[in-house]
Each structure stands twice: as structure tokens, then as C-alpha cells.
Design a protein around this motif. Structure first.
Motif, short mmCIF file in Angstrom:
data_model
loop_
_atom_site.label_atom_id
_atom_site.label_comp_id
_atom_site.label_asym_id
_atom_site.label_seq_id
_atom_site.Cartn_x
_atom_site.Cartn_y
_atom_site.Cartn_z
N LEU A 45 0.83 -1.20 0.00
CA LEU A 45 0.00 0.00 0.00
C LEU A 45 0.87 1.26 0.00
N ASN A 46 1.96 1.21 0.73
CA ASN A 46 2.91 2.33 0.76
C ASN A 46 3.38 2.65 -0.65
N ARG A 47 3.78 1.61 -1.40
CA ARG A 47 4.27 1.81 -2.77
C ARG A 47 3.17 2.31 -3.69
N LEU A 48 1.98 1.77 -3.54
CA LEU A 48 0.87 2.18 -4.39
C LEU A 48 0.54 3.65 -4.19
N ILE A 49 0.50 4.08 -2.92
CA ILE A 49 0.19 5.48 -2.62
C ILE A 49 1.30 6.39 -3.15
N VAL A 52 -5.21 7.54 7.51
CA VAL A 52 -5.73 6.41 6.74
C VAL A 52 -5.58 5.17 7.64
N SER A 53 -6.71 4.56 7.99
CA SER A 53 -6.64 3.49 8.98
C SER A 53 -7.77 2.49 8.81
N ALA A 54 -7.47 1.25 9.22
CA ALA A 54 -8.50 0.21 9.27
C ALA A 54 -9.24 0.24 10.60
N GLN A 55 -8.78 1.11 11.51
CA GLN A 55 -9.45 1.26 12.80
C GLN A 55 -10.74 2.06 12.61
N LEU A 56 -11.88 1.39 12.74
CA LEU A 56 -13.15 2.02 12.44
C LEU A 56 -13.96 2.37 13.68
N ASP A 57 -13.42 2.03 14.87
CA ASP A 57 -14.18 2.32 16.09
C ASP A 57 -14.17 3.81 16.37
N ILE A 58 -15.22 4.26 16.99
CA ILE A 58 -15.40 5.69 17.21
C ILE A 58 -14.34 6.27 18.12
N ASP A 59 -13.78 5.47 19.03
CA ASP A 59 -12.75 5.98 19.94
C ASP A 59 -11.49 6.40 19.19
N PRO A 83 -10.56 -0.37 3.53
CA PRO A 83 -9.86 -0.10 2.27
C PRO A 83 -10.50 1.08 1.54
N PHE A 84 -9.70 1.75 0.73
CA PHE A 84 -10.20 2.89 -0.04
C PHE A 84 -9.60 2.84 -1.43
N LEU A 119 -7.55 4.45 -4.46
CA LEU A 119 -6.46 5.43 -4.51
C LEU A 119 -6.95 6.78 -5.01
N GLU A 120 -7.86 6.77 -5.96
CA GLU A 120 -8.38 8.03 -6.49
C GLU A 120 -9.13 8.81 -5.41
N GLU A 121 -9.74 8.07 -4.48
CA GLU A 121 -10.43 8.73 -3.36
C GLU A 121 -9.42 9.48 -2.50
N LEU A 122 -8.28 8.84 -2.22
CA LEU A 122 -7.24 9.51 -1.44
C LEU A 122 -6.72 10.73 -2.19
N ILE A 123 -6.53 10.61 -3.50
CA ILE A 123 -6.04 11.74 -4.29
C ILE A 123 -7.00 12.91 -4.19
N LEU A 124 -8.30 12.64 -4.24
CA LEU A 124 -9.30 13.70 -4.12
C LEU A 124 -9.20 14.41 -2.78
N HIS A 125 -8.98 13.63 -1.72
CA HIS A 125 -8.82 14.23 -0.39
C HIS A 125 -7.55 15.07 -0.33
N VAL A 126 -6.47 14.57 -0.93
CA VAL A 126 -5.20 15.32 -0.95
C VAL A 126 -5.38 16.64 -1.69
N LYS A 127 -6.01 16.60 -2.86
CA LYS A 127 -6.20 17.81 -3.65
C LYS A 127 -7.08 18.82 -2.92
N TYR A 128 -8.07 18.33 -2.20
CA TYR A 128 -8.94 19.22 -1.44
C TYR A 128 -8.15 19.99 -0.39
N HIS A 129 -7.26 19.29 0.32
CA HIS A 129 -6.50 19.95 1.38
C HIS A 129 -5.36 20.80 0.83
N ILE A 130 -4.76 20.39 -0.30
CA ILE A 130 -3.76 21.23 -0.94
C ILE A 130 -4.39 22.54 -1.39
#
Length: 225
Positions: free
Chosen positions: A12-16, A78-85, A102-103, A105-116
């Protein structure tokens, strides 16, 4: 733009990394919290992507350290931890976004572009920053153009121009350039002057001005030279 990635899953590190680099971002990636702490204490990035459950310091602890120095720079968990805590703790510590695995990659890119976009105060969907006098800088491609003809830049020139654009009409200190372009690594002062001079020659005379004893400033088209 410089992005820091903490992700212990090698694939996943390499893919991102590949997805971000293909879009023109410069990525520093690590797979454990110890290396993450070393990097964030010694270098500056524009955006951080952090997993929570990693060896060494957790993503929460790394986030806490980032917020001690940088209150406003975007941090995406970015995490597989889905509990509210875990989610609540991440937001309490100051994360800007929480992407559940899981997400796509294009979804992550959209989030990155939004914050950039919030950093640049510009519409990155256009990808292009107009510098005036026929010059433009494509953020997606990290490419400089004059009247649609590309001007070749070295990697460090791209980083310097990005830093100057992020601080348009403001003085960027030599210390900031050293930290951002050279990752605070040892260098000779002449190296910085030489690189700035080469970039100045690729732009219109007077666009990058030397603020003696302090640093440099990129002048926008709206400011009188």
C-alpha cells in the motif's frame, strides 16, 4: 508539493507513493513511527498522510508531534481502525481528515487535492498557477511554461518554485529554503545561491528578488516590480 507518508503495509505504501508521484507530488515515505518522528522533527512537508497502527510510535503520537510545530498543515489519517474511539482521538489531536481502509487510490487523491487547495488558496482542479508575463506553473505536472512552451526544471528548482508560489509576494528565508528543498541536509551556501540564480534566469528578470541577508521573494503579476 511535498507529502509525508507513514504506512507500514509495504504494498500500500508503494501504491500510494506511485499514485502521488505520478501526479507531480514529491513523497517521503516511511513504514514505522520511529523514522516518522525523525523526519517530521527535521524536515517540513506540505501535507501528512498517517496510518495509526504502525511499529514504534503510533500515528496518533506522530500526529500529536506534528501539531506541536504545525497547527494548520493538513493531516490525513488512513486506517483500518473504524471504532469511534480511534476516530474521535484522531480528530481531538488535530487531524483534518479520516479515510477508512480499504479505499480507492483516487479517493485519497481527491482528499489530498482538497486539502492542498486550502494551502494554496487556489483551485488546484485547474492545476495551473499564472505567474504573469506569459509564465505559468502546472501544479499537477510540476512543470513551468512560458506561452505554453515548457521550461525544464531540476527537482530542486521545482521544490523551490513551489515554496515561493506557496508564499507568493512574501519573503522566504534561506532557512526555509534549506529545510524545504534540501531537507535540512548539510549544504554549502553557494549551492543555494547558484540554484536560485539558475531559476531566476528561467523566469522574467525581477520576478524572484533577493532580500539581502534574509532570503528571496517571488513577485506576482499584480505587484509592481
Amino acid at each position: 508539493m511535498k507529502i509525508f507518508l507513514l504506512e507500514d503495509d509495504f504494498s500500500l505504501n508503494r501504491l500510494i507513493c506511485n499514485a502521488l508521484e505520478q501526479r507531480g507530488f514529491f513523497v517521503t515515505s516511511v513504514d514505522d513511527g520511529y523514522d516518522a518522528m525523525t523526519n517530521i522533527l527535521n524536515n517540513k512537508y506540505d501535507l501528512y498522510i498517517l496510518d495509526i497502527n504502525v511499529p514504534g510510535f503510533s500515528g496518533h503520537e506522530v500526529l500529536e508531534q506534528i501539531r506541536k510545530s504545525h497547527e494548520k498543515l493538513p493531516v490525513i489519517i488512513v486506517s483500518a481502525q473504524l471504532d469511534i474511539d480511534n476516530i474521535s482521538k484522531a480528530y481531538d489531536l488535530g487531524c483534518n481528515d479520516y479515510l477508512k481502509k480499504p479505499f480507492e487510490l483516487e479517493e485519497l487523491i481527491l482528499h489530498v487535492k482538497y486539502h492542498i487547495k486550502s494551502i494554496l488558496k487556489s483551485d488546484v482542479d485547474k492545476d495551473v498557477i499564472e505567474l504573469g508575463s506569459g509564465f505559468s506553473f502546472n501544479l499537477k505536472e510540476q512543470s513551468l511554461y512560458k506561452h505554453n512552451h515548457e521550461i525544464i526544471l531540476t527537482q530542486k528548482e521545482k521544490l523551490l518554485l513551489t515554496l515561493l508560489i506557496n508564499n507568493l509576494d512574501k519573503t522566504v528565508s534561506s532557512e526555509m529554503i534549506h529545510e524545504y528543498v534540501w531537507d535540512s541536509k548539510e549544504m554549502e551556501a553557494v549551492s543555494m545561491r547558484s540554484m536560485v540564480h539558475k531559476l531566476q534566469k528561467k523566469l522574467k528578470s525581477g520576478m524572484i528578488v533577493n532580500i539581502r541577508g534574509i532570503g528571496y521573494r517571488l513577485i506576482s503579476a499584480k505587484v509592481e516590480l
